[in-house]
Write a protein that holds these residues in place. Structure first.
Motif, PDB file in Angstrom:
ATOM      1  N   ASN A 155       9.356  44.892   7.461  1.00  0.00           N
ATOM      2  CA  ASN A 155       9.458  44.103   8.699  1.00  0.00           C
ATOM      3  C   ASN A 155      10.369  42.903   8.519  1.00  0.00           C
ATOM      4  OD1 ASN A 155       7.700  45.856   9.986  1.00  0.00           O
ATOM      5  ND2 ASN A 155       5.887  44.638   9.478  1.00  0.00           N
ATOM      6  N   TYR A 156      10.291  42.267   7.357  1.00  0.00           N
ATOM      7  CA  TYR A 156      11.125  41.091   7.105  1.00  0.00           C
ATOM      8  C   TYR A 156      12.605  41.468   7.064  1.00  0.00           C
ATOM      9  CZ  TYR A 156      13.316  37.229   4.609  1.00  0.00           C
ATOM     10  OH  TYR A 156      14.153  36.206   4.239  1.00  0.00           O
ATOM     11  N   LEU A 157      12.934  42.546   6.365  1.00  0.00           N
ATOM     12  CA  LEU A 157      14.331  42.953   6.252  1.00  0.00           C
ATOM     13  C   LEU A 157      14.889  43.403   7.596  1.00  0.00           C
ATOM     14  CD1 LEU A 157      14.228  44.940   2.886  1.00  0.00           C
ATOM     15  CD2 LEU A 157      15.180  42.663   3.271  1.00  0.00           C
ATOM     16  N   TRP A 158      14.057  44.038   8.417  1.00  0.00           N
ATOM     17  CA  TRP A 158      14.526  44.489   9.724  1.00  0.00           C
ATOM     18  C   TRP A 158      14.828  43.310  10.647  1.00  0.00           C
ATOM     19  CZ3 TRP A 158      16.486  48.534  12.117  1.00  0.00           C
ATOM     20  CH2 TRP A 158      16.481  48.564  13.515  1.00  0.00           C
ATOM     21  N   SER A 159      14.012  42.281  10.591  1.00  0.00           N
ATOM     22  CA  SER A 159      14.184  41.132  11.493  1.00  0.00           C
ATOM     23  C   SER A 159      15.139  40.083  10.928  1.00  0.00           C
ATOM     24  CB  SER A 159      12.826  40.484  11.776  1.00  0.00           C
ATOM     25  OG  SER A 159      12.247  39.995  10.569  1.00  0.00           O
ATOM     26  N   ARG A 160      15.672  40.320   9.750  1.00  0.00           N
ATOM     27  CA  ARG A 160      16.530  39.322   9.098  1.00  0.00           C
ATOM     28  C   ARG A 160      17.833  39.130   9.862  1.00  0.00           C
ATOM     29  NH1 ARG A 160      18.520  39.003   2.883  1.00  0.00           N
ATOM     30  NH2 ARG A 160      17.952  36.841   2.519  1.00  0.00           N
ATOM     31  N   LYS A 161      18.271  37.888   9.937  1.00  0.00           N
ATOM     32  CA  LYS A 161      19.515  37.557  10.623  1.00  0.00           C
ATOM     33  C   LYS A 161      20.510  36.972   9.635  1.00  0.00           C
ATOM     34  CE  LYS A 161      17.262  36.647  15.054  1.00  0.00           C
ATOM     35  NZ  LYS A 161      17.068  35.673  16.157  1.00  0.00           N
ATOM     36  N   SER A 193       1.471  52.231 -11.513  1.00  0.00           N
ATOM     37  CA  SER A 193       1.569  50.784 -11.309  1.00  0.00           C
ATOM     38  C   SER A 193       0.197  50.144 -11.100  1.00  0.00           C
ATOM     39  CB  SER A 193       2.459  50.486 -10.097  1.00  0.00           C
ATOM     40  OG  SER A 193       2.427  49.113  -9.778  1.00  0.00           O
ATOM     41  N   SER A 194       0.067  48.927 -11.588  1.00  0.00           N
ATOM     42  CA  SER A 194      -1.172  48.167 -11.396  1.00  0.00           C
ATOM     43  C   SER A 194      -1.020  47.135 -10.276  1.00  0.00           C
ATOM     44  CB  SER A 194      -1.547  47.447 -12.698  1.00  0.00           C
ATOM     45  OG  SER A 194      -0.499  46.571 -13.106  1.00  0.00           O
ATOM     46  N   MET A 195       0.069  47.195  -9.526  1.00  0.00           N
ATOM     47  CA  MET A 195       0.319  46.234  -8.456  1.00  0.00           C
ATOM     48  C   MET A 195      -0.694  46.401  -7.336  1.00  0.00           C
ATOM     49  SD  MET A 195       3.911  45.521  -6.486  1.00  0.00           S
ATOM     50  CE  MET A 195       4.726  45.361  -8.080  1.00  0.00           C
ATOM     51  N   ARG A 196      -1.235  45.303  -6.871  1.00  0.00           N
ATOM     52  CA  ARG A 196      -2.241  45.338  -5.823  1.00  0.00           C
ATOM     53  C   ARG A 196      -1.592  45.229  -4.434  1.00  0.00           C
ATOM     54  NH1 ARG A 196      -7.065  41.287  -8.038  1.00  0.00           N
ATOM     55  NH2 ARG A 196      -7.564  42.469  -9.957  1.00  0.00           N
ATOM     56  N   ASN A 197      -2.305  45.774  -3.452  1.00  0.00           N
ATOM     57  CA  ASN A 197      -1.880  45.675  -2.050  1.00  0.00           C
ATOM     58  C   ASN A 197      -0.435  46.134  -1.846  1.00  0.00           C
ATOM     59  OD1 ASN A 197      -4.403  44.469  -1.390  1.00  0.00           O
ATOM     60  ND2 ASN A 197      -3.604  42.470  -2.047  1.00  0.00           N
ATOM     61  N   LEU A 198      -0.052  47.213  -2.513  1.00  0.00           N
ATOM     62  CA  LEU A 198       1.330  47.681  -2.407  1.00  0.00           C
ATOM     63  C   LEU A 198       1.658  48.124  -0.987  1.00  0.00           C
ATOM     64  CD1 LEU A 198       3.965  48.254  -3.850  1.00  0.00           C
ATOM     65  CD2 LEU A 198       3.087  50.503  -4.479  1.00  0.00           C
ATOM     66  N   GLU A 199       0.707  48.746  -0.309  1.00  0.00           N
ATOM     67  CA  GLU A 199       0.949  49.185   1.059  1.00  0.00           C
ATOM     68  C   GLU A 199       1.272  48.008   1.968  1.00  0.00           C
ATOM     69  OE1 GLU A 199      -1.384  51.381   4.789  1.00  0.00           O
ATOM     70  OE2 GLU A 199      -2.261  51.361   2.770  1.00  0.00           O
ATOM     71  N   GLN A 200       0.477  46.949   1.886  1.00  0.00           N
ATOM     72  CA  GLN A 200       0.713  45.770   2.734  1.00  0.00           C
ATOM     73  C   GLN A 200       2.040  45.097   2.380  1.00  0.00           C
ATOM     74  OE1 GLN A 200      -2.134  46.512   1.246  1.00  0.00           O
ATOM     75  NE2 GLN A 200      -3.540  46.797   2.969  1.00  0.00           N
ATOM     76  N   GLN A 201       2.350  45.068   1.094  1.00  0.00           N
ATOM     77  CA  GLN A 201       3.593  44.412   0.678  1.00  0.00           C
ATOM     78  C   GLN A 201       4.831  45.204   1.100  1.00  0.00           C
ATOM     79  OE1 GLN A 201       3.653  42.162  -3.140  1.00  0.00           O
ATOM     80  NE2 GLN A 201       1.814  43.349  -3.633  1.00  0.00           N
ATOM     81  N   TYR A 212      10.619  47.032  -3.079  1.00  0.00           N
ATOM     82  CA  TYR A 212      11.754  47.525  -2.308  1.00  0.00           C
ATOM     83  C   TYR A 212      11.910  49.039  -2.485  1.00  0.00           C
ATOM     84  CZ  TYR A 212      16.471  47.892  -0.405  1.00  0.00           C
ATOM     85  OH  TYR A 212      17.569  48.254   0.353  1.00  0.00           O
ATOM     86  N   MET A 213      11.721  49.507  -3.692  1.00  0.00           N
ATOM     87  CA  MET A 213      11.810  50.948  -3.945  1.00  0.00           C
ATOM     88  C   MET A 213      10.796  51.713  -3.096  1.00  0.00           C
ATOM     89  SD  MET A 213      10.582  53.140  -7.234  1.00  0.00           S
ATOM     90  CE  MET A 213       8.905  52.881  -6.641  1.00  0.00           C
TER      91      MET A 213
END
Length: 461
Positions: free
Chosen positions: A85-91, A71-79, A156-157
């Motif tokens: 974190n977003y999915l865990w805190s989702r209500k 993959s050429s996607m940048r900043n994959l670790e941060q994303q 997500y994967m």
């Protein structure tokens, strides 16, 4: 001692477990001469359900690592960390009626502060409404529908596929261990995502399942799941035969599946009404077991309890199968959940250790905290009503603390000793972990409390 023996004889056990111990309240000691485990080691007693470490299939790990490397996607670790974190805190999305009620309460509060009992002039009314809207924006969770594009599906994967696999594998393991003759032929996965449920089911029941129906509204997610199942060579044949990908559930009410799963998908629905409709539809299509898995938060647990009550109360007007539902796990009863107290809501959650995908940012091992619910067709009368351990077991010198969800619908804190409860029960308890079942029917115990459980702030999320 004679009373204890007589009382034990009155219980009508299935033959396989008839010799298991029954601890009778107010009896100081159970008959230590009875070998109720036979030749089974204490660390393998019938209530043990936890898995030490879950490992993803090597084919899946290989292709996921290959895709990330290419993959050429940048900043994959941060994303990946941001999405996790977003999915865990989702209500859950706030219902329109609840939003109106909250707005009305805020308006009354602001009027009281101004001592405005009568009608306001036009300018003051506009200011009041603006103040109410500002307060709503600051205090209300803003739920947004996630559009799983090709890029977001890939993130997500990398972020969640291994954790989903671990949680679902733990749920499937319980079915396999407690109902060893269950051999599903068909599986339906609602909100299938990257196909982790199919991989987990194939690892356990691959010899019997001949149809895996993956349903996801995102075409990009389905394409990624199919790519993962083709392996590095990307040939036409999938690693798992009999896998199908669809964007919509089968329309025919006659189409049923032995195993139906929804993992981390209920919170993707826009309203309570949609959750009700989806859960009812999934139950109609269930021929054997319905497995629901969500985040191990208060939100995740409450969504599962919504589904539990909905199915047990039988409010669905469309009934194609009159077979009554029963709760298979984790609840040892059909009563209201004792953790949903009006005064203090606590999540019922469990953890599963697993080996994550071997990316540079992942540690050697991780833990997935999740809540789950397994419902089955049939009354389940042959099931032993053993209590479920809901917190980590505290092993101390010559005694063990266990926190139990009991068949009478209560939470109990029991202190087990060899002298009081027999050597076998004591050693069984020492080998248990959170999520296991303790093979007793009655136990001297005390009502559980937050201080006794040692709950942390994170447990209350």
């Amino acid at each position: 001692m004679a009373a204890a023996r007589c009382l034990r004889k009155t219980w009508n056990y299935p033959m396989a477990f008839r010799s298991l111990a029954t601890v009778i309240p107010k009896v100081s000691q159970v008959d230590n001469s009875s070998d109720f485990l036979g030749k089974i080691p204490h660390r393998q007693h019938p209530g043990i359900l936890h898995l030490k470490n879950v490992r993803l299939p090597s084919e899946l790990v290989e292709v996921a690592q290959f895709l990330v490397t290419e993959s050429s996607m940048r900043n994959l670790e941060q994303q990946t960390k941001a999405l996790t974190n977003y999915l865990w805190s989702r209500k859950r999305p706030l219902e329109a009626a609840d939003l109106r009620r909250k707005a009305h309460e805020l308006e009354q509060k602001f009027r009281e502060k101004k001592n405005a009992t009568g009608p306001l002039d036009e300018e003051a009314e506009v200011k009041l409404q603006k103040k109410v809207l500002d307060a709503l924006r600051k205090s209300t969770y803003h739920w947004e529908e996630l559009k799983y594009t090709e890029e977001l599906s890939f993130i997500y994967m990398a972020a969640r596929m291994d954790g989903v696999f671990a949680a679902v594998t733990r749920a499937f393991h319980e079915i396999q261990k407690r109902v060893s003759d269950f051999e599903p032929r068909t599986l339906l996965d609602f909100g299938s995502g990257t196909g982790a449920v199919t991989w987990a089911a194939h690892g356990i029941w691959g010899k019997s399942i001949n149809e895996y129906m993956n349903i996801d509204s995102s075409a990009s997610m389905l394409a990624l799941a199919e790519r993962l199942m083709k392996g590095i060579s990307e040939d036409k044949n999938l690693c798992i035969p009999g896998v199908y990908f669809r964007q919509f559930l089968p329309v025919s009410p006659k189409v049923k599946f032995d195993l139906v799963v929804s993992a981390f998908s209920l919170n993707e629905l826009q309203s309570y009404a949609q959750r009700v409709e989806t859960v009812q539809t999934l139950w109609r299509k269930t021929g054997g077991f319905l497995v629901l898995v969500e985040n191990g938060t208060k939100e995740g647990h409450q969504m599962l309890m919504e589904a539990r009550d909905l199915i047990l109360k039988g409010t669905d007007e469309v009934i194609h199968d009159p077979t009554e539902p029963s709760v298979f796990a984790p609840c040892p009863h059909h009563l209201p959940c004792p953790r949903l107290s009006p005064d203090r809501i606590l999540p019922c959650n469990f953890t599963q250790t697993y080996f994550p995908l071997p990316f540079s940012w992942n540690p050697p091992k991780k833990e997935e905290k999740f809540s789950y619910l397994i419902l089955r067709r049939g009354s389940g009368e042959l099931e032993q009503p053993w209590p479920r351990i809901t917190k980590p077991v505290l092993c101390r010198t010559r005694h063990v603390h266990v926190h139990l969800c009991c068949p009478d619908g209560s939470l109990q804190h029991a202190v087990i000793t060899s002298k009081k409860h027999s050597r076998d029960i004591y050693r069984c308890a020492r080998n248990c972990e959170c999520g296991d079942r303790l093979p007793v029917l009655n136990l001297d115990s005390e009502p559980d409390s937050g201080e006794e459980r040692g709950d942390t702030d994170e447990d209350h999320r």
